[in-house]
Design a protein around this motif. Structure first.
Motif, PDB file in Angstrom:
ATOM      1  N   ARG A 122       0.834  -1.213   0.000  1.00  0.00           N
ATOM      2  CA  ARG A 122       0.000   0.000   0.000  1.00  0.00           C
ATOM      3  C   ARG A 122       0.866   1.259   0.000  1.00  0.00           C
ATOM      4  NH1 ARG A 122      -4.031  -0.096   4.820  1.00  0.00           N
ATOM      5  NH2 ARG A 122      -4.491   1.963   3.944  1.00  0.00           N
ATOM      6  N   GLN A 123       1.943   1.251   0.769  1.00  0.00           N
ATOM      7  CA  GLN A 123       2.832   2.418   0.799  1.00  0.00           C
ATOM      8  C   GLN A 123       3.582   2.575  -0.517  1.00  0.00           C
ATOM      9  OE1 GLN A 123       2.751   4.752   3.088  1.00  0.00           O
ATOM     10  NE2 GLN A 123       1.198   3.558   4.192  1.00  0.00           N
ATOM     11  N   LEU A 304       6.655   5.741  15.487  1.00  0.00           N
ATOM     12  CA  LEU A 304       6.838   4.497  14.747  1.00  0.00           C
ATOM     13  C   LEU A 304       7.824   3.538  15.414  1.00  0.00           C
ATOM     14  CD1 LEU A 304       6.981   6.133  11.212  1.00  0.00           C
ATOM     15  CD2 LEU A 304       5.150   4.642  12.049  1.00  0.00           C
ATOM     16  N   MET A 305       8.227   3.843  16.635  1.00  0.00           N
ATOM     17  CA  MET A 305       9.208   2.978  17.296  1.00  0.00           C
ATOM     18  C   MET A 305       8.677   1.567  17.557  1.00  0.00           C
ATOM     19  SD  MET A 305      12.300   4.050  17.728  1.00  0.00           S
ATOM     20  CE  MET A 305      13.028   3.308  19.177  1.00  0.00           C
ATOM     21  N   VAL A 366      10.132  -0.727   6.378  1.00  0.00           N
ATOM     22  CA  VAL A 366      10.255   0.002   5.107  1.00  0.00           C
ATOM     23  C   VAL A 366       8.957   0.750   4.814  1.00  0.00           C
ATOM     24  CG1 VAL A 366      10.610  -0.237   2.620  1.00  0.00           C
ATOM     25  CG2 VAL A 366      12.020  -1.557   4.211  1.00  0.00           C
ATOM     26  N   ALA A 367       7.819   0.150   5.129  1.00  0.00           N
ATOM     27  CA  ALA A 367       6.536   0.846   4.958  1.00  0.00           C
ATOM     28  C   ALA A 367       6.502   2.112   5.807  1.00  0.00           C
ATOM     29  CB  ALA A 367       5.379  -0.073   5.329  1.00  0.00           C
ATOM     30  N   ALA A 368       6.999   2.020   7.043  1.00  0.00           N
ATOM     31  CA  ALA A 368       7.006   3.169   7.945  1.00  0.00           C
ATOM     32  C   ALA A 368       7.909   4.281   7.411  1.00  0.00           C
ATOM     33  CB  ALA A 368       7.455   2.730   9.337  1.00  0.00           C
ATOM     34  N   ILE A 369       9.065   3.912   6.888  1.00  0.00           N
ATOM     35  CA  ILE A 369       9.987   4.906   6.336  1.00  0.00           C
ATOM     36  C   ILE A 369       9.361   5.594   5.119  1.00  0.00           C
ATOM     37  CG2 ILE A 369      12.212   5.244   5.210  1.00  0.00           C
ATOM     38  CD1 ILE A 369      13.263   2.920   6.945  1.00  0.00           C
ATOM     39  N   ILE A 370       8.768   4.807   4.219  1.00  0.00           N
ATOM     40  CA  ILE A 370       8.154   5.387   3.022  1.00  0.00           C
ATOM     41  C   ILE A 370       7.019   6.340   3.404  1.00  0.00           C
ATOM     42  CG2 ILE A 370       6.766   4.878   0.973  1.00  0.00           C
ATOM     43  CD1 ILE A 370       8.449   2.342   0.613  1.00  0.00           C
ATOM     44  N   ALA A 371       6.176   5.933   4.345  1.00  0.00           N
ATOM     45  CA  ALA A 371       5.078   6.799   4.779  1.00  0.00           C
ATOM     46  C   ALA A 371       5.618   8.102   5.359  1.00  0.00           C
ATOM     47  CB  ALA A 371       4.213   6.077   5.810  1.00  0.00           C
ATOM     48  N   SER A 372       6.696   8.011   6.126  1.00  0.00           N
ATOM     49  CA  SER A 372       7.303   9.210   6.725  1.00  0.00           C
ATOM     50  C   SER A 372       7.908  10.109   5.659  1.00  0.00           C
ATOM     51  CB  SER A 372       8.386   8.786   7.727  1.00  0.00           C
ATOM     52  OG  SER A 372       7.854   7.988   8.756  1.00  0.00           O
ATOM     53  N   VAL A 373       8.574   9.515   4.685  1.00  0.00           N
ATOM     54  CA  VAL A 373       9.177  10.275   3.587  1.00  0.00           C
ATOM     55  C   VAL A 373       8.107  11.014   2.800  1.00  0.00           C
ATOM     56  CG1 VAL A 373      10.301  10.007   1.338  1.00  0.00           C
ATOM     57  CG2 VAL A 373      11.281   8.904   3.361  1.00  0.00           C
ATOM     58  N   ARG A 374       7.030  10.333   2.476  1.00  0.00           N
ATOM     59  CA  ARG A 374       5.962  10.965   1.715  1.00  0.00           C
ATOM     60  C   ARG A 374       5.392  12.165   2.467  1.00  0.00           C
ATOM     61  NH1 ARG A 374       1.372   8.475   1.119  1.00  0.00           N
ATOM     62  NH2 ARG A 374       0.857   9.686  -0.743  1.00  0.00           N
ATOM     63  N   SER A 414      -1.156   8.162  17.713  1.00  0.00           N
ATOM     64  CA  SER A 414      -0.639   9.042  16.661  1.00  0.00           C
ATOM     65  C   SER A 414      -1.657   9.270  15.549  1.00  0.00           C
ATOM     66  CB  SER A 414       0.634   8.425  16.071  1.00  0.00           C
ATOM     67  OG  SER A 414       1.033   9.102  14.900  1.00  0.00           O
ATOM     68  N   THR A 415      -1.933  10.530  15.255  1.00  0.00           N
ATOM     69  CA  THR A 415      -2.826  10.841  14.134  1.00  0.00           C
ATOM     70  C   THR A 415      -2.139  10.521  12.806  1.00  0.00           C
ATOM     71  OG1 THR A 415      -2.059  13.149  14.202  1.00  0.00           O
ATOM     72  CG2 THR A 415      -4.068  12.623  15.407  1.00  0.00           C
ATOM     73  N   PHE A 416      -0.824  10.728  12.739  1.00  0.00           N
ATOM     74  CA  PHE A 416      -0.095  10.392  11.510  1.00  0.00           C
ATOM     75  C   PHE A 416      -0.188   8.898  11.233  1.00  0.00           C
ATOM     76  CE2 PHE A 416       3.890   8.484   9.950  1.00  0.00           C
ATOM     77  CZ  PHE A 416       3.836   8.920   8.632  1.00  0.00           C
ATOM     78  N   VAL A 417       0.050   8.064  12.229  1.00  0.00           N
ATOM     79  CA  VAL A 417       0.003   6.606  12.049  1.00  0.00           C
ATOM     80  C   VAL A 417      -1.393   6.181  11.597  1.00  0.00           C
ATOM     81  CG1 VAL A 417       0.120   4.387  13.258  1.00  0.00           C
ATOM     82  CG2 VAL A 417       1.907   6.102  13.621  1.00  0.00           C
ATOM     83  N   ALA A 418      -2.420   6.734  12.227  1.00  0.00           N
ATOM     84  CA  ALA A 418      -3.796   6.374  11.857  1.00  0.00           C
ATOM     85  C   ALA A 418      -4.086   6.718  10.397  1.00  0.00           C
ATOM     86  CB  ALA A 418      -4.783   7.085  12.780  1.00  0.00           C
ATOM     87  N   LYS A 419      -3.615   7.887   9.964  1.00  0.00           N
ATOM     88  CA  LYS A 419      -3.860   8.299   8.582  1.00  0.00           C
ATOM     89  C   LYS A 419      -3.054   7.467   7.596  1.00  0.00           C
ATOM     90  CE  LYS A 419      -3.680  12.328   5.523  1.00  0.00           C
ATOM     91  NZ  LYS A 419      -3.329  13.771   5.402  1.00  0.00           N
ATOM     92  N   ALA A 420      -1.798   7.164   7.944  1.00  0.00           N
ATOM     93  CA  ALA A 420      -0.911   6.462   7.017  1.00  0.00           C
ATOM     94  C   ALA A 420      -1.263   4.984   6.879  1.00  0.00           C
ATOM     95  CB  ALA A 420       0.538   6.610   7.472  1.00  0.00           C
ATOM     96  N   PHE A 421      -1.699   4.350   7.967  1.00  0.00           N
ATOM     97  CA  PHE A 421      -1.871   2.899   7.960  1.00  0.00           C
ATOM     98  C   PHE A 421      -3.312   2.426   8.162  1.00  0.00           C
ATOM     99  CE2 PHE A 421       2.516   3.711   9.259  1.00  0.00           C
ATOM    100  CZ  PHE A 421       3.190   2.962   8.319  1.00  0.00           C
ATOM    101  N   GLY A 422      -4.155   3.273   8.706  1.00  0.00           N
ATOM    102  CA  GLY A 422      -5.545   2.900   8.911  1.00  0.00           C
ATOM    103  C   GLY A 422      -5.774   2.282  10.282  1.00  0.00           C
ATOM    104  N   PRO A 423      -7.004   2.401  10.801  1.00  0.00           N
ATOM    105  CA  PRO A 423      -7.298   1.965  12.176  1.00  0.00           C
ATOM    106  C   PRO A 423      -7.111   0.469  12.408  1.00  0.00           C
ATOM    107  CG  PRO A 423      -9.316   2.564  10.990  1.00  0.00           C
ATOM    108  CD  PRO A 423      -8.181   3.011  10.144  1.00  0.00           C
ATOM    109  N   GLU A 424      -7.363  -0.346  11.387  1.00  0.00           N
ATOM    110  CA  GLU A 424      -7.242  -1.793  11.536  1.00  0.00           C
ATOM    111  C   GLU A 424      -5.787  -2.187  11.836  1.00  0.00           C
ATOM    112  OE1 GLU A 424      -8.769  -5.794   9.092  1.00  0.00           O
ATOM    113  OE2 GLU A 424      -8.782  -3.804   8.140  1.00  0.00           O
ATOM    114  N   VAL A 425      -4.872  -1.610  11.084  1.00  0.00           N
ATOM    115  CA  VAL A 425      -3.447  -1.895  11.282  1.00  0.00           C
ATOM    116  C   VAL A 425      -2.976  -1.325  12.617  1.00  0.00           C
ATOM    117  CG1 VAL A 425      -1.121  -1.419  10.413  1.00  0.00           C
ATOM    118  CG2 VAL A 425      -2.952  -2.047   8.823  1.00  0.00           C
ATOM    119  N   VAL A 426      -3.385  -0.107  12.932  1.00  0.00           N
ATOM    120  CA  VAL A 426      -2.976   0.519  14.190  1.00  0.00           C
ATOM    121  C   VAL A 426      -3.367  -0.357  15.365  1.00  0.00           C
ATOM    122  CG1 VAL A 426      -3.331   2.489  15.726  1.00  0.00           C
ATOM    123  CG2 VAL A 426      -3.066   2.859  13.274  1.00  0.00           C
ATOM    124  N   GLU A 427      -4.626  -0.804  15.393  1.00  0.00           N
ATOM    125  CA  GLU A 427      -5.102  -1.594  16.533  1.00  0.00           C
ATOM    126  C   GLU A 427      -4.399  -2.939  16.619  1.00  0.00           C
ATOM    127  OE1 GLU A 427      -9.332  -2.525  18.739  1.00  0.00           O
ATOM    128  OE2 GLU A 427      -9.328  -2.382  16.551  1.00  0.00           O
TER     129      GLU A 427
END
Length: 456
Positions: A122-123, A304-305, A366-374, A414-427
């Motif tokens: 997805r990223q 993202l730690m 790598v997904a976390a890095i790409i989301a942060s870069v974007r 994190s609002t950034f994490v929720a937006k980048a990955f979605g609530p299902e992944v966050v939970e």
């Protein structure tokens, strides 16, 4: 992936077993074995696996409770759909091939959104929509011991005997005795198609590093995952054991997984268009886009730690001065920062993220890095001034969580994490991390016994 086989080629080469595998939440491969004939039958139909593999922890304790899988779902099945572009010979196993699979729901074949490969895909797709693609390299260290897994398991993984007994970082003579093992390992990795660059002894006792050639994001993570499997299997076949724990020994250096990332643009023409991190006009050759990308990586790292440092043991390394940086710092060819800039040409200029340890799930990291870069590029984030000298001795504005419990809380809120990955992944990943932290809090450790049993 190099040396990809068709099913016909696999059969012609005498392959009689194919492992169909997918990474679980921890980056560990799960799956089943088939003959090539049966894989031909099931490659489109899919191979059923219990969703319990996303509803338990590393030791397979089903006390972990997550919405995706559990008693409340009846432990339903999902399907592994082989990605046939990853079918390669598992050269360290006799007459065996392996193929990486995507995970889909059995009832409608929709993607399982909490699966790591899907999270990364997805990223990658989002980055492509921005007109960019990532070139990624993961740089793994590990410890190799003279003891077998069975022997160590029986004595609680204690009293291990390292393969090197003096510090052997970069030296030649001190590691030559182990070259027969590493010759076979490198040959197996190359025959499989993992594209080994080089290997070396490391500073830690029994510590080693093998580098694979960089590639696109998903391919690199597939090869990373197969690499770990091969290292542990070849070690076991030799009566040895390998561990990718970030910090297997108190007072000794830990094992990292530095992640290198550069960018390619969709446009052709000038170097700046083909390689968006490059600027011919800048003294450092860094473009504003690269500065913004680093700004995004640093700004979001604390949230993202839970991805970059996913286990209790991770923080033994990140809380030390072992070249993982100390908070949100960056610099040019400086091993004391968390984000190191390397390269002197359009094709080599890259960011090296030094925080992750060898336990990291590469797909998630790598997904976390790409989301942060974007996000950094989109918001033109400023990483601050590059650090010179020893960054550990300098003030840092953003500090990272110091244990998994704090990391889980930061990720979940994190609002950034929720937006980048979605609530299902966050939970899913918040609950898994919180469960791991709770289990650790309930455990009585050797440190406590040594310190308190007789003295208190």
């Amino acid at each position: 992936m190099m040396n990809v086989l068709t099913l016909a080629e696999a059969q012609a080469q005498g392959i009689d077993t194919v492992i169909v595998a997918a990474p679980d939440m921890h980056g560990r491969l799960i799956g089943k074995r088939l003959t090539p004939r049966k894989l031909e039958e099931f490659q489109h139909r899919g191979i059923a696996v219990s969703s319990c593999t996303f509803g338990w922890d590393l030791p397979q304790d089903i006390g972990l409770e997550v919405p995706y899988a559990g008693w409340h779902t009846g432990w339903r099945d999902f399907l592994l759909i082989p990605d046939m572009s990853t079918l390669v010979r598992a050269a360290w196993l006799e007459r065996t091939a392996i193929v990486i699979a995507d995970i889909v729901e059995e009832h409608d074949r929709s993607a399982v959104e909490v699966s790591p490969r899907r999270i990364l895909q997805r990223q990658v797709d989002a980055l492509k929509a921005d007109g960019l693609s990532a070139a990624v390299g993961t740089e793994l260290e590990f410890h190799l011991y003279r003891d077998s897994y069975d022997d160590l398991r029986q004595r609680g993984y204690r009293d291990r005997n390292p393969t090197t007994t003096i510090h052997s970082d970069y030296t030649v003579q001190q590691v030559n005795a182990w070259e027969p093992f590493f010759q076979r390992l490198r040959a197996c990795l190359d025959e499989t198609g993992l594209d080994v660059e080089m290997s070396q002894g490391e500073w830690g006792l029994g510590q080693w590093e093998i580098n694979l050639t960089y590639g696109d994001a998903v391919d690199m993570c597939d090869r990373h995952t197969l690499f770990k499997l091969a290292v542990k299997d070849v070690a076991s076949q030799s009566g040895l054991s390998a561990t990718f724990m970030p910090k297997p020994n108190t007072g000794e250096v830990g094992s990292s997984c530095h992640i290198h990332l550069s960018m390619k643009g969709a446009d052709t023409g000038s170097d700046e268009k083909q390689y968006p991190f490059w600027s011919a006009r800048s003294k450092s050759h860094m473009s504003n886009r690269m500065l913004n990308a680093i700004g995004g990586i640093l700004d979001h790292a604390a949230d993202l730690m839970v991805i970059y440092a996913p286990t209790i043991n991770s923080y033994r390394r990140t809380n030390s001065s072992e070249f993982a940086g100390s908070g949100a710092t960056w610099g040019f060819d400086n091993r004391t920062v968390s984000c190191r800039v390397l390269g002197t040409s359009p094709t080599s200029l890259r960011a090296e993220w030094r925080v992750p340890g060898a336990d990291v799930n590469p797909y998630l990291a790598v997904a976390a890095i790409i989301a942060s870069v974007r996000d950094g590029i989109a918001k033109e984030m400023n990483p601050g001034v590059p650090r010179e000298g020893d960054a550990y001795q300098q003030e840092v504005a953003i500090r990272f969580p110091t244990h998994l419990g704090l990391a889980a809380d930061a990720w979940a809120s994190s609002t950034f994490v929720a937006k980048a990955f979605g609530p299902e992944v966050v939970e899913q990943y918040a609950l898994a991390a919180q469960w791991e932290w709770t289990r650790f809090q309930e455990a009585v450790t050797d440190w406590e016994l040594d310190r308190y049993y007789e003295n208190i």
